[in-house]
Design an enzyme around this catalytic site. Structure first.
Site, short mmCIF file in Angstrom:
data_model
loop_
_atom_site.label_atom_id
_atom_site.label_comp_id
_atom_site.label_asym_id
_atom_site.label_seq_id
_atom_site.Cartn_x
_atom_site.Cartn_y
_atom_site.Cartn_z
N HIS A 79 0.83 -1.22 0.00
CA HIS A 79 0.00 0.00 0.00
C HIS A 79 0.86 1.26 0.00
O HIS A 79 0.45 2.30 0.51
CB HIS A 79 -0.95 0.04 1.20
CG HIS A 79 -1.69 -1.23 1.42
ND1 HIS A 79 -2.90 -1.50 0.81
CD2 HIS A 79 -1.37 -2.34 2.15
CE1 HIS A 79 -3.30 -2.70 1.18
NE2 HIS A 79 -2.40 -3.24 1.98
N SER B 290 15.39 21.04 -15.73
CA SER B 290 14.24 21.87 -16.06
C SER B 290 14.74 23.14 -16.72
O SER B 290 15.82 23.63 -16.40
CB SER B 290 13.48 22.20 -14.77
OG SER B 290 12.75 23.40 -14.94
N LYS C 45 16.34 21.23 -10.55
CA LYS C 45 15.61 20.00 -10.87
C LYS C 45 16.48 18.92 -11.52
O LYS C 45 17.34 19.19 -12.34
CB LYS C 45 14.45 20.30 -11.84
CG LYS C 45 13.31 21.07 -11.25
CD LYS C 45 12.51 20.32 -10.20
CE LYS C 45 11.78 19.12 -10.73
NZ LYS C 45 10.62 19.49 -11.55
N ASN D 130 15.24 15.35 -13.13
CA ASN D 130 14.03 14.56 -13.36
C ASN D 130 14.35 13.18 -13.93
O ASN D 130 15.26 13.04 -14.74
CB ASN D 130 13.11 15.29 -14.34
CG ASN D 130 12.75 16.68 -13.86
OD1 ASN D 130 12.60 16.92 -12.66
ND2 ASN D 130 12.60 17.60 -14.80
N GLU E 248 9.95 7.98 -16.69
CA GLU E 248 8.59 8.47 -16.94
C GLU E 248 8.14 8.14 -18.36
O GLU E 248 6.99 7.80 -18.61
CB GLU E 248 8.53 9.99 -16.71
CG GLU E 248 8.66 10.37 -15.24
CD GLU E 248 8.75 11.87 -15.02
OE1 GLU E 248 8.46 12.64 -15.95
OE2 GLU E 248 9.11 12.26 -13.90
#
Ligand code: ARG
Length: 498
Positions: free
Chosen positions: A196, A317, A323, A325, A330
Site C-alpha cells: 500500500h 528543467s 531539478k 528529473n 517516466e
C-alpha cells in the site's frame, strides 16, 4: 515509384536526392490539391474497372508509408515463392533467376535509399512488383503465380514477428542479467519493502531485484511460447481457398525457415491472433517496466532519496535549475499506455470481422510496429538506466534502523512465546501507537515499557529488533533472508544460461 540517380558523385547525389525529395514533396502537395486527378499508374487490380481509382481514395487506402518497414521480409518471401515456383516447373528456371536477381537489386536500392517507396503504389508488395516490372519487364508478373497479397502479407508479418521476438528476447536477456548482477551486489543491503506504499518490512535489496528478475523471466518464456505459434508458414494459402497451380507450400515453408505449415488456408490468411498475442506480451512487459519505473521515480525524489539515477539518464528543467528529473523512467511508463492502446486497437479491429480477409486488417500494422518499437526500445533504455542507478546505502541503513517496520518481528516474537497471533498483533499495535506517541523507534523502547504491554518480553527481544535479524529470521521458502536470496541468485544464474 521514385528512383534516385546512384551514379552521381557523393556531393551531387546528395544534392539531387534533396531536390528529388523537395520536388516530390511539392508534387505530392500539388497533386493532392487536385484530388480527382488520376495517378496515371496502373494498380494491380485495375483492369476490371472502367474508371481510374480516385486519388484521395488511393491516398486514404495506401499503406506504403507504414508497411515499407516490411520490404526485406517481402523480398525474402517472394524469393522463396519464386524458387518454389521454378522447382515445381511452374515458371522456367531462367525467368526465376531474373526475378530473384531483380529482387535482390531492389532490396539494395531500398536499403541504400536509392529507391524511396512511393505511396501511390498502394502497398509495399506493389512497390516491389512495379519496380521489378521496370527492371525486367512483364516476366515480373510471374512472381505472383499461385499467390495472393493475402498470404504474402501474412508471411511478411510472421517473418517480421520472428525477427522482433528475437530482438525483444535478447533485450530481456540483457535486463535479466543486470538484475541478477544487481541482486548480487546489493544482496546485503537492506531496503524497505512496501505494501500500500506504506513501509511494511525490511527486505534485502537483492530480494527486490530478484522479484523483477522472475517477472521478466516469465515475460521471456511467454515470448518463446508465442514464437512457436508465429513460426508457421502461411505461404501457399493464396487468397484464402488455395490455388489451382501445383504449388508446394511445404517447400516454401522450408525455404523461409519456418518450422511448421498452416493447416487451413482460410485460417492462414484471416487471423491476426499472433499479433494480438505479441502485443499482449509487450503490454505485460511494459506493465512490469512501468511498475519498476514508478518505484525508481519515487525513490529518486528528495522525499525518498533512496536511489541516485546517473546524470546521463536524467533531465533538468528549463526554468528550475535545481531539478533533476527521471524522464527516461517516466517515458517508459508513458509508452506503456501507448502499447496498451495498441492492444485495444488490434482487438477492436479484429472484432466481428467476417471470414476471410478484409481490408480492415491492414490496420494491424501501425499497432504492431509501434508496440514492437516501443517495447524493444523501452527494455533497452531501461536496462541502461538501471545499470547507471545506485542505492543510497548510507541513508537506507539509517532509515531502516529507525523504522517501525520491525513491528512484525515483535508480534512473531510473542508467537514464539506461545501467544496466539491475533493477541500478539493486538499487543504490538499498542506498542506501535506508544512509539508514535513518544516519537521513538521500536528498538529504543525500554524493556520495562515492553513488559508494561506484556510480561512475555525479555532481553532477547532486542536481538530480533534489527533489520538484519528481521531479514535473517525469515526461514520460509523464497523469503528475503540473506541465505534465501543467495540461493535465489544461484537459481537465477542457472536460468540465465538457458
Ligand atoms: N496491404 C494489405 C494488408 O496489409 C495487403 C493485402 C491486400 N489484400 C487485398 N485483398 N486487398 O492487409
Amino acid at each position: 515509384m521514385r528512383k534516385n540517380n546512384k551514379n552521381a558523385t557523393n556531393f551531387s547525389s546528395a544534392a539531387i536526392f534533396l531536390i528529388f525529395r523537395l520536388t516530390d514533396f511539392s508534387n505530392l502537395i500539388f497533386n493532392l490539391m487536385d484530388k480527382n486527378k488520376s495517378t496515371g499508374k496502373e494498380l494491380l487490380w485495375q483492369s476490371r474497372f472502367s474508371e481510374p481509382f480516385d486519388r484521395e481514395a488511393l491516398l486514404f487506402s495506401s499503406s506504403v508509408d507504414v508497411d515499407k518497414v516490411l520490404y526485406q521480409e517481402d523480398i525474402k518471401g517472394s524469393i522463396a515463392h519464386v524458387t518454389m515456383l521454378s522447382e515445381e516447373a511452374i515458371i522456367p528456371v531462367e525467368e526465376a533467376r531474373l526475378i530473384i536477381e531483380g529482387l535482390e537489386d531492389i532490396e539494395q536500392e531500398i536499403s541504400s535509399g536509392a529507391l524511396i517507396p512511393d505511396w501511390e503504389d498502394e502497398d509495399i508488395h506493389t512497390v516491389i512488383e512495379n519496380r521489378l516490372k521496370e527492371k525486367i519487364g512483364p516476366i515480373a508478373g510471374k512472381m505472383h503465380s499461385g499467390r495472393s497479397r493475402n498470404d504474402q502479407v501474412a508471411t511478411d508479418t510472421r517473418l517480421y514477428l520472428k525477427k522482433v521476438i528475437g530482438e525483444l528476447g535478447e533485450a530481456l536477456d540483457g535486463l535479466k542479467t543486470l538484475l541478477v548482477e544487481k541482486a548480487d551486489i546489493y544482496r546485503n543491503t537492506i531496503i524497505f519493502g512496501y505494501t500500500h506504499l506504506q513501509r511494511a518490512q525490511p527486505v534485502s535489496a537483492g530480494h527486490y531485484y530478484l522479484a523483477y528478475f522472475n517477472m521478466f523471466l516469465r515475460d521471456g518464456e511467454r515470448l518463446k511460447d508465442l514464437f512457436k505459434r508465429v513460426d508457421i508458414s502461411p505461404l501457399g494459402a493464396a487468397a484464402f481457398a488455395g490455388s489451382t497451380l501445383p504449388i508446394n507450400a511445404k517447400r516454401s515453408m522450408e525455404l523461409l525457415d519456418f518450422s511448421d505449415l498452416f493447416q487451413n488456408s482460410t485460417d492462414a490468411v484471416s487471423d491476426r491472433d499472433i499479433i494480438i498475442e505479441f502485443i499482449s506480451a509487450c503490454s505485460i512487459i511494459m506493465m512490469h517496466l512501468s511498475r519498476f519505473c514508478e518505484d525508481l521515480i519515487l525513490w529518486s525524489s528528495s522525499e525518498f532519496n533512496y536511489i541516485e539515477i546517473s546524470d546521463a539518464f536524467s533531465t533538468g528543467s528549463s526554468i528550475m535549475p535545481q531539478k533533476k528529473n527521471a524522464d527516461i523512467a517516466e517515458l517508459v511508463r508513458g509508452k506503456t499506455g501507448r502499447v496498451y492502446g495498441n492492444l485495444m486497437s488490434i482487438l477492436t479491429i479484429m472484432k466481428s470481422l467476417p471470414l476471410s480477409y478484409n481490408r480492415d486488417m491492414q490496420e494491424d500494422k501501425p499497432p504492431l510496429f509501434d508496440s514492437a518499437g516501443s517495447t524493444v526500445s523501452s527494455v533497452r533504455i531501461f536496462t541502461k538506466m538501471l545499470a547507471h542507478t545506485r542505492l543510497n546505502e548510507k541513508r537506507l541503513k539509517t532509515l531502516t534502523g529507525e523504522d517501525l517496520s520491525l513491528a512484525t518481528e515483535i508480534a512473531e516474537y510473542l508467537v514464539r512465546k506461545n501467544l496466539p497471533f491475533r493477541e500478539a498483533h493486538r499487543i504490538t499495535g499498542k506498542i506501535v501507537s506508544h512509539a508514535i506517541e513518544k516519537r521513538t523507534s521500536l528498538p529504543k523502547i525500554s524493556l520495562e515499557e515492553y513488559r508494561g504491554f506484556c510480561d512475555l518480553f525479555n532481553e532477547d527481544l532486542y536481538d530480533a529488533l534489527t533489520p538484519e535479524a528481521s531479514i535473517n529470521s525469515k526461514h520460509s521458502h523464497g523469503s528475503t533472508s540473506f541465505a534465501s536470496v543467495e540461493q535465489q541468485i544461484t537459481i537465477a544464474r542457472g536460468k540465465l544460461r538457458k
